[in-house]
Design an enzyme around this catalytic site. Structure first.
Site, PDB file in Angstrom:
ATOM      1  CE  LYS A 114      59.266-108.197   7.317  1.00 40.35           C
ATOM      2  NZ  LYS A 114      59.404-107.048   8.237  1.00 40.35           N
ATOM      3  CE  LYS A 195      54.713-105.864   0.397  1.00 41.80           C
ATOM      4  NZ  LYS A 195      54.614-105.523   1.826  1.00 41.80           N
ATOM      5  CE  LYS A 198      60.181 -99.171   4.047  1.00 40.44           C
ATOM      6  NZ  LYS A 198      59.812 -99.061   5.468  1.00 40.44           N
TER       7      LYS A 198
HETATM    8  P1  AMP Z   1      56.878-101.275   5.203  1.00 36.85           P
HETATM    9  O1  AMP Z   1      57.529-101.132   3.887  1.00 36.85           O
HETATM   10  O2  AMP Z   1      56.533-102.690   5.513  1.00 36.85           O
HETATM   11  O3  AMP Z   1      57.606-100.562   6.308  1.00 36.85           O
HETATM   12  O4  AMP Z   1      55.447-100.567   5.077  1.00 36.85           O
HETATM   13  C1  AMP Z   1      55.154 -99.226   5.390  1.00 36.85           C
HETATM   14  C2  AMP Z   1      53.752 -98.881   4.935  1.00 36.85           C
HETATM   15  O5  AMP Z   1      53.666 -98.935   3.499  1.00 36.85           O
HETATM   16  C3  AMP Z   1      52.657 -99.840   5.429  1.00 36.85           C
HETATM   17  O6  AMP Z   1      51.468 -99.113   5.684  1.00 36.85           O
HETATM   18  C4  AMP Z   1      52.463-100.775   4.287  1.00 36.85           C
HETATM   19  O7  AMP Z   1      51.186-101.354   4.266  1.00 36.85           O
HETATM   20  C5  AMP Z   1      52.663 -99.861   3.080  1.00 36.85           C
HETATM   21  N1  AMP Z   1      53.186-100.595   1.916  1.00 36.85           N
HETATM   22  C6  AMP Z   1      54.320-101.350   1.885  1.00 36.85           C
HETATM   23  N2  AMP Z   1      54.523-101.869   0.663  1.00 36.85           N
HETATM   24  C7  AMP Z   1      53.490-101.425  -0.111  1.00 36.85           C
HETATM   25  C8  AMP Z   1      53.131-101.617  -1.478  1.00 36.85           C
HETATM   26  N3  AMP Z   1      53.871-102.341  -2.305  1.00 36.85           N
HETATM   27  N4  AMP Z   1      51.997-101.029  -1.931  1.00 36.85           N
HETATM   28  C9  AMP Z   1      51.230-100.269  -1.109  1.00 36.85           C
HETATM   29  N5  AMP Z   1      51.510-100.051   0.184  1.00 36.85           N
HETATM   30  C10 AMP Z   1      52.627-100.611   0.696  1.00 36.85           C
END
Ligand code: AMP
Ligand code: TRP
Length: 334
Positions: A114, A195, A198
């Site tokens: 990041k 991956k 967001k």
């Molecule tokens: P974030 O998008 O970083 O706020 O992640 C929120 C939750 O979603 C966390 O537990 C991450 O590990 C999970 N997560 C984020 N992106 C993915 C993805 N592409 N596949 C599976 N889990 C995800």
């Protein structure tokens, strides 16, 4: 004794099916497990680690809280609250900062990724995993269900807990990351080698948001990147990453075994059939969520009442642990 579970999600961007499959859907399952006591948090302080528009942040925070309820998290069964409503998180993070070597933070993969993309790297971004450790440790948590990408941060929380316990005496429970066996890493539909994230949500065809219109969901899946072959099976071959990702989404949302999933496509005429089936499953499993979300978000007063209720319950658990920690560190309790 019940095992306590804590997890959080940032109100940055609307959550996508990767977040749903890797995290939120599993929270709903955990909520219905009688052996668990669950706490789920909208981590708005974490969202501030990168620049945010204040108005948009407020909107997305309410939207995400409403989504918690829409996916089936129940304020009578789980504690649902907003991180900034409970000052233990920010205060606790400061205390933990003072037992965390800075080298641990600079090594974090997510920080390295990041920060490379930011012109000005905020101190909060470096410190983000310490705030996350505070979220977890002040609630005496045993299990932290997260996607693969957060494993390193939970391990850091473990290291912080152990270091604190070593210096100040047995205090914190050392938490375990709970990573799903499958679906822990849903890949981008435009590029199955990256991956689903967001921060790439602005790239066309990359994500499916949980509240996307069925037409958009279908379009994104029908246009998703696959390969030039025709074989429909789970595979670790990078060439087949697109097909593998579609099958993983289907597998996670239907709950069918991998064998049963491959069987479903044994007679498919090509990737078109696979994509159509995946789109149907995604639309069907998000339909109810969309409808419920629309109702919930329109009752702002009720949403605020529930947030307050959740914060009161969260404080009742975390404030005593905060006082204990302050005392152990030599602060005079007021
Ligand atoms: P974030 O998008 O970083 O706020 O992640 C929120 C939750 O979603 C966390 O537990 C991450 O590990 C999970 N997560 C984020 N992106 C993915 C993805 N592409 N596949 C599976 N889990 C995800
Ligand atoms: N950092 C996590 C993410 O971006 C969100 C998070 C914050 C979290 N605090 C947490 C997850 C505590 C689990 C437990 O996904």
């Amino acid at each position: 004794m019940k095992r306590r579970v804590f997890s959080g999600i940032q109100p940055s961007e609307m959550i996508h099916i990767g977040n749903y499959i890797g995290a939120v859907k599993r929270w709903v399952e955990s909520q219905n497990d009688a052996e668990k006591e669950n706490i789920f948090c909208v981590v708005d302080l974490h969202a501030l680690t990168v620049p945010q528009d204040p108005h948009a942040l407020r909107e997305r925070t309410l939207e995400l809280m409403a989504l918690f309820l829409a996916v089936g998290l129940d304020p009578d069964k789980s504690i649902l609250f907003l991180q900034s409503h409970v000052s233990v998180h920010a205060e606790g993070a400061w205390l933990l900062n003072c037992v965390t070597p800075e080298g641990w933070l600079k090594k974090m993969t997510q920080y390295k990724d990041k920060s490379a993309k930011q012109e000005t790297v905020l101190t909060g971004l470096l410190d983000y995993p310490v705030l996350m450790a505070a979220d977890i440790l002040f609630y005496d948590v045993h299990e932290v269900p997260v996607g693969e990408d957060q494993k390193q941060h939970v391990e850091l929380a473990r290291n912080i807990a152990e270091r604190f316990n070593y210096h100040y005496g047995e205090t914190f429970i050392v938490p375990e990351p709970m990573i799903a066996a499958s679906g822990a890493r849903i890949m981008g539909l435009d590029d199955p080698t990256a991956k689903m994230s967001k921060s790439s949500a602005h790239i066309k065809g990359h994500v499916i948001r949980l509240l996307d219109d069925p037409k958009d969901i279908e379009r994104t899946i029908m246009r998703s990147k696959t390969d030039s072959g025709s074989e429909i099976r789970f595979s670790k071959d990078p060439e087949k990453a697109g097909v593998n990702n579609l099958l993983t989404i289907y597998h996670a949302l239907t709950g069918k075994s991998k064998e049963a999933v491959e069987q479903d496509f044994a007679n498919a005429r090509g990737y078109g059939d696979l994509k159509k089936a995946v789109a149907e499953v995604v639309i069907a499993s998000t339909e109810q969520i969309r409808v419920r979300h629309r109702d919930i978000i329109s009752d702002r007063a009720e949403l605020e009442r529930l947030m307050k209720l959740g914060a009161d319950k969260a404080r009742a658990i975390s404030e005593p642990r905060l006082r204990d920690v302050k005392k152990k560190m030599g602060l005079i309790l007021g």
